[in-house]
Write a protein that holds these residues in place. Sequence first.
Motif: not given
Length: 298
Positions: A171-176, A181-190, A217-226
Amino acid sequence: MDEQTTPKKTRRVGTLAFALVLILAGVLLMLYQLVPGFDLLWILRFSPAILIVLGIELLFYSSKPDAKVRFDWLSMLGCAFILCIVGTAAVLPTVWNLWGPEREHAASRIESEKVAGIYNALTGDPALKSRVANAHVKVWISHAASDSYALQAGDECALYLSFTAEYDSDEAFAADCQAVVQAADANGLGFTTYYFSSCDDLQEGTRYTLDCNAAFPVGLTAAQLAGRVEKEYYYDGSAFSTEADRDSYIRAQLENEIEQEYEATHDGESATREYLDSEVARRFAALNGTATPETAAA
């Protein structure tokens, strides 16, 4: 007096087909020059029509009693040659668009821009940015040529990013990974795909990896992404797919080491199985930081 027979005229099958191919090839090459986007491959799509023309010629001349039919092999070879020339002219632009230097230069430029973009996107989270060991981008441009070769739908843009941190849980790795992913999406990196890993040069410990499509990863928590995270277990520079495999390897190494030590201090005498098992257990526990006072004193 013998009745004289009329000599038969020789008819060459293939001359008409060659003439038609020459005319059609000339017309198509002219249209290719004058009409933007004209598909020159039409001549290859309709190439079976040559067989139809040859068949018509053969039937027509064969029906004449005064005709002697021969195949004009030179004309047939000419048909094949013209088709090869026109087909090559049709395929070359496509090959150039897919593998030409302009496309490669454009992909390289976009990759450099995306790498700079992801580092800039992480500026707002210095702690996360400091854990990034390396980032590089790979771009595959699949659309037709354009002036700028900007990324379009159907193109691939993958981010490969490794972290320096040694994580203690999936989960700690998935959180990073999720934060990147969120930072890339917020900056429109595509980015279309992400490939994350921890500690690429790991010698001992656990290496985490996560490969996913950008939408996953969209809509998932870090625990789910783990749940998507995969692990490799390292010991002495060797990688193992499971902890059990790694531990078996360590125990085998320890047993071999203990046996050699015992033989060296007991005049070549072999250690008993009981001694080996207990000593392996003690040293294995010490390696894993779980040694008890009893095992440490043994």
